[in-house]
Design a protein around this motif. Structure first.
Motif, PDB file in Angstrom:
ATOM      1  N   ASP A 120      25.644  49.470  34.156  1.00 56.88           N
ATOM      2  CA  ASP A 120      26.933  50.036  33.725  1.00 56.88           C
ATOM      3  C   ASP A 120      26.810  51.539  33.458  1.00 56.88           C
ATOM      4  O   ASP A 120      27.690  52.314  33.832  1.00 56.88           O
TER       5      ASP A 120
ATOM      6  N   LYS B 194      26.432  38.606  31.771  1.00 56.12           N
ATOM      7  CA  LYS B 194      26.875  39.960  31.400  1.00 56.12           C
ATOM      8  C   LYS B 194      26.181  40.452  30.132  1.00 56.12           C
ATOM      9  O   LYS B 194      26.160  41.651  29.864  1.00 56.12           O
TER      10      LYS B 194
ATOM     11  N   ASN C 204      25.981  45.321  42.414  1.00 56.89           N
ATOM     12  CA  ASN C 204      26.895  44.375  41.762  1.00 56.89           C
ATOM     13  C   ASN C 204      26.680  42.965  42.283  1.00 56.89           C
ATOM     14  O   ASN C 204      26.659  41.999  41.507  1.00 56.89           O
ATOM     15  N   GLN C 205      26.500  42.835  43.580  1.00 51.82           N
ATOM     16  CA  GLN C 205      26.271  41.520  44.172  1.00 51.82           C
ATOM     17  C   GLN C 205      24.954  40.923  43.679  1.00 51.82           C
ATOM     18  O   GLN C 205      24.881  39.741  43.374  1.00 51.82           O
ATOM     19  N   LYS C 206      23.926  41.741  43.582  1.00 52.16           N
ATOM     20  CA  LYS C 206      22.612  41.273  43.137  1.00 52.16           C
ATOM     21  C   LYS C 206      22.669  40.707  41.710  1.00 52.16           C
ATOM     22  O   LYS C 206      21.982  39.740  41.387  1.00 52.16           O
ATOM     23  N   LEU C 207      23.504  41.313  40.877  1.00 59.65           N
ATOM     24  CA  LEU C 207      23.598  40.868  39.470  1.00 59.65           C
ATOM     25  C   LEU C 207      24.725  39.864  39.246  1.00 59.65           C
ATOM     26  O   LEU C 207      24.994  39.487  38.103  1.00 59.65           O
ATOM     27  N   ASP C 208      25.357  39.423  40.324  1.00 65.42           N
ATOM     28  CA  ASP C 208      26.504  38.514  40.221  1.00 65.42           C
ATOM     29  C   ASP C 208      26.242  37.304  39.338  1.00 65.42           C
ATOM     30  O   ASP C 208      27.106  36.896  38.568  1.00 65.42           O
ATOM     31  N   GLU C 209      25.057  36.730  39.438  1.00 65.66           N
ATOM     32  CA  GLU C 209      24.761  35.510  38.687  1.00 65.66           C
ATOM     33  C   GLU C 209      23.975  35.769  37.402  1.00 65.66           C
ATOM     34  O   GLU C 209      23.570  34.833  36.727  1.00 65.66           O
TER      35      GLU C 209
ATOM     36  N   ASP D 288      27.892  48.363  45.718  1.00 62.15           N
ATOM     37  CA  ASP D 288      28.279  46.993  46.081  1.00 62.15           C
ATOM     38  C   ASP D 288      27.077  46.048  46.066  1.00 62.15           C
ATOM     39  O   ASP D 288      27.165  44.931  45.548  1.00 62.15           O
TER      40      ASP D 288
ATOM     41  N   TRP E  64      22.599  44.640  32.912  1.00 59.95           N
ATOM     42  CA  TRP E  64      23.979  45.129  33.053  1.00 59.95           C
ATOM     43  C   TRP E  64      24.193  46.419  32.275  1.00 59.95           C
ATOM     44  O   TRP E  64      24.955  47.288  32.702  1.00 59.95           O
TER      45      TRP E  64
END
Length: 110
Positions: A91, A82, A74-79, A71, A87
């Protein structure tokens, strides 16, 4: 790596594993295979999710903690777009983490 190997040779009773972060300019770098010294593993990882998946496989952390790392990553790479190489690495390691969450811990090998 040499320092980690020395710790495992000298202090196997207190060092349960050594995790080494593989940093590369290339996406999806090839990781060296894990190795054992004094029965303790040296693990190479790409992302913190990958490290957490391996720690869970080694029963050094539980699956709920693995999910918290997933979690947070994912939050850290939110901005981050892609299309970023970050990523690609995440992934790849997320696939391993989700497989780890589905496996009974007794089935896991180094």
């Amino acid at each position: 790596q040499e320092a980690g190997e020395t710790m495992l040779r000298e202090y196997p009773e207190v060092v349960r594993a050594v995790f080494l972060h593989v940093v590369s300019d290339e996406p999806n770098p090839i990781l060296p295979p894990p190795k054992l010294i004094n029965g303790r593993p040296i693990i190479f990882f790409r992302t913190y999710v990958g490290a957490a998946a391996r720690a869970t496989q080694l029963q050094l952390m539980d699956k709920a903690s693995l999910q918290r790392v997933i979690d947070a990553a994912n939050q850290k790479l939110d901005e981050v777009p892609k299309s970023s190489d970050k990523w690609l690495d995440l992934d790849h390691d997320l696939q391993e983490a989700y497989r780890t969450k589905q496996i009974n811990s007794k089935e896991i090998m180094i």
